[in-house]
Design a protein around this motif. Structure first.
Motif, PDB file in Angstrom:
ATOM      1  N   LEU A 166       4.431   9.132  -9.978  1.00 29.57           N
ATOM      2  CA  LEU A 166       5.246   8.119 -10.664  1.00 29.57           C
ATOM      3  C   LEU A 166       5.696   8.652 -12.020  1.00 29.57           C
ATOM      4  CD1 LEU A 166       3.315   4.831  -9.799  1.00 29.57           C
ATOM      5  CD2 LEU A 166       5.779   5.122  -9.555  1.00 29.57           C
ATOM      6  N   THR A 171      -1.873  -4.530  -5.650  1.00 32.50           N
ATOM      7  CA  THR A 171      -1.288  -3.477  -4.815  1.00 32.50           C
ATOM      8  C   THR A 171      -2.132  -2.212  -4.912  1.00 32.50           C
ATOM      9  OG1 THR A 171       0.142  -2.690  -6.612  1.00 32.50           O
ATOM     10  CG2 THR A 171       1.032  -4.392  -5.144  1.00 32.50           C
ATOM     11  N   PHE A 182      -4.578   2.263  -8.918  1.00 29.33           N
ATOM     12  CA  PHE A 182      -3.722   3.404  -9.217  1.00 29.33           C
ATOM     13  C   PHE A 182      -4.629   4.631  -9.296  1.00 29.33           C
ATOM     14  CE2 PHE A 182      -0.759   0.136 -10.212  1.00 29.33           C
ATOM     15  CZ  PHE A 182       0.507   0.694 -10.258  1.00 29.33           C
ATOM     16  N   PHE A 184      -1.799   2.087  -5.067  1.00 31.65           N
ATOM     17  CA  PHE A 184      -1.077   3.349  -5.152  1.00 31.65           C
ATOM     18  C   PHE A 184      -2.128   4.463  -5.222  1.00 31.65           C
ATOM     19  CE2 PHE A 184       2.032   0.328  -6.508  1.00 31.65           C
ATOM     20  CZ  PHE A 184       3.276   0.873  -6.240  1.00 31.65           C
ATOM     21  N   CYS A 192      -0.023  -5.187 -13.417  1.00 33.20           N
ATOM     22  CA  CYS A 192      -0.808  -4.372 -12.486  1.00 33.20           C
ATOM     23  C   CYS A 192      -2.261  -4.833 -12.444  1.00 33.20           C
ATOM     24  CB  CYS A 192      -0.740  -2.897 -12.902  1.00 33.20           C
ATOM     25  SG  CYS A 192       0.909  -2.190 -12.902  1.00 33.20           S
ATOM     26  N   VAL A 200       0.021   9.110  -5.710  1.00 37.31           N
ATOM     27  CA  VAL A 200       1.480   8.949  -5.793  1.00 37.31           C
ATOM     28  C   VAL A 200       2.006   9.568  -7.082  1.00 37.31           C
ATOM     29  CG1 VAL A 200       3.390   7.298  -5.725  1.00 37.31           C
ATOM     30  CG2 VAL A 200       1.249   6.799  -4.520  1.00 37.31           C
ATOM     31  N   LYS A 202       0.845  -1.190   0.000  1.00 33.79           N
ATOM     32  CA  LYS A 202       0.000   0.000   0.000  1.00 33.79           C
ATOM     33  C   LYS A 202       0.883   1.243   0.000  1.00 33.79           C
ATOM     34  CE  LYS A 202      -2.014  -1.569   3.691  1.00 33.79           C
ATOM     35  NZ  LYS A 202      -1.622  -3.001   3.627  1.00 33.79           N
ATOM     36  N   VAL A 203       0.664   2.112  -1.002  1.00 33.43           N
ATOM     37  CA  VAL A 203       1.428   3.353  -1.114  1.00 33.43           C
ATOM     38  C   VAL A 203       0.445   4.513  -1.146  1.00 33.43           C
ATOM     39  CG1 VAL A 203       3.110   4.659  -2.445  1.00 33.43           C
ATOM     40  CG2 VAL A 203       3.234   2.146  -2.408  1.00 33.43           C
ATOM     41  N   ASP A 204       0.541   5.411  -0.182  1.00 35.06           N
ATOM     42  CA  ASP A 204      -0.371   6.535  -0.066  1.00 35.06           C
ATOM     43  C   ASP A 204       0.433   7.833  -0.154  1.00 35.06           C
ATOM     44  OD1 ASP A 204      -2.431   8.267   0.399  1.00 35.06           O
ATOM     45  OD2 ASP A 204      -2.827   7.631   2.457  1.00 35.06           O
ATOM     46  N   VAL A 241      -2.890   8.940  -9.601  1.00 31.57           N
ATOM     47  CA  VAL A 241      -1.442   8.742  -9.739  1.00 31.57           C
ATOM     48  C   VAL A 241      -0.930   9.516 -10.947  1.00 31.57           C
ATOM     49  CG1 VAL A 241       0.367   7.041 -10.194  1.00 31.57           C
ATOM     50  CG2 VAL A 241      -1.491   6.496  -8.615  1.00 31.57           C
ATOM     51  N   TRP A 301       7.510   8.695  -6.277  1.00 29.73           N
ATOM     52  CA  TRP A 301       8.252   7.543  -6.788  1.00 29.73           C
ATOM     53  C   TRP A 301       8.713   7.803  -8.216  1.00 29.73           C
ATOM     54  CZ3 TRP A 301       7.600   2.047  -4.798  1.00 29.73           C
ATOM     55  CH2 TRP A 301       7.170   2.041  -3.469  1.00 29.73           C
TER      56      TRP A 301
END
Length: 202
Positions: free
Chosen positions: A128, A121, A143, A123, A138, A126, A102-104, A146, A108
């Motif tokens: 990117l 996963t 996402f 995101f 994915c 984020v 988990k990316v909050d 993002v 990146w």
């Protein structure tokens, strides 16, 4: 438990357990971590720059506003790890596993995630930008919001992925799998334009 280790450049840390440790506030530059257990470790405003992680277990770890700048991750496990507001600019990932990652928020940009399995996963919010996601799986990932501008999306598989609110200006549906992906109306226009269609009011 909080642990402070003053480390010199070009240091190797091998086969130690930081399971459950608080790494907050530490700074590591050009350190190689080999077979280190960081399961359930936490970090806040920790900085890793130009470090290499080999066989490191980040399982169920939590990182907040920490930085992993131009780092290299090889055969690392990120099972159920959480990154909130972190910077991983220029970092690369090779043969890593990301189940339930988990990316909050955070940045990146320029990250190398090509050929990675990011299925399932999440995101959210984020950056990117110009990241390498070529040949990345994915499927059924999230996402949302993002920034994928300038990202390499060649042969990326976004099957059943939630892409709503994301910048898809770099996505060419002729080179990317998007079957069943969720997008919003603005994104639909972007993709139609990429296909050469003339979108105009009826």
């Amino acid at each position: 438990m909080r642990r402070s280790l003053p480390l010199e450049a070009d240091t190797t840390i091998r086969s130690v357990s930081w399971d459950g440790d608080d790494l907050s506030g530490q700074e590591h530059h050009r350190v190689e971590f080999v077979d280190v257990d960081m399961t359930e470790a936490t970090s806040s405003r920790t900085v890793f720059s130009e470090c290499t992680f080999r066989g490191v277990r980040f399982n169920v770890s939590t990182h907040t506003e920490s930085a992993f700048l131009n780092c290299t991750f090889v055969r690392c496990s990120f099972f159920d790890a959480t990154f909130t507001g972190c910077k991983l600019v220029g970092s690369t990932f090779n043969d890593c596993t990301f189940a339930l990652l988990k990316v909050d928020g955070g940045d990146w940009s320029f990250a190398g995630l090509g050929h990675a399995d990011l299925s399932g996963t999440s995101f959210d919010g984020v950056r990117l930008r110009e990241a390498d996601l070529a040949y990345t799986n994915c499927r059924r990932a999230t996402f949302r919001r993002v920034d994928l501008s300038g990202a390499s999306l060649r042969q990326t598989d976004f099957t059943e992925c939630d892409l709503r609110g994301s910048d898809l200006s770099a996505l060419d549906p002729r080179e990317t799998t998007v079957k069943g992906a969720k997008i919003d109306f603005t994104q639909a226009i972007t993709i139609a334009t990429a296909l050469g269609l003339d979108v105009s009011p009826g």
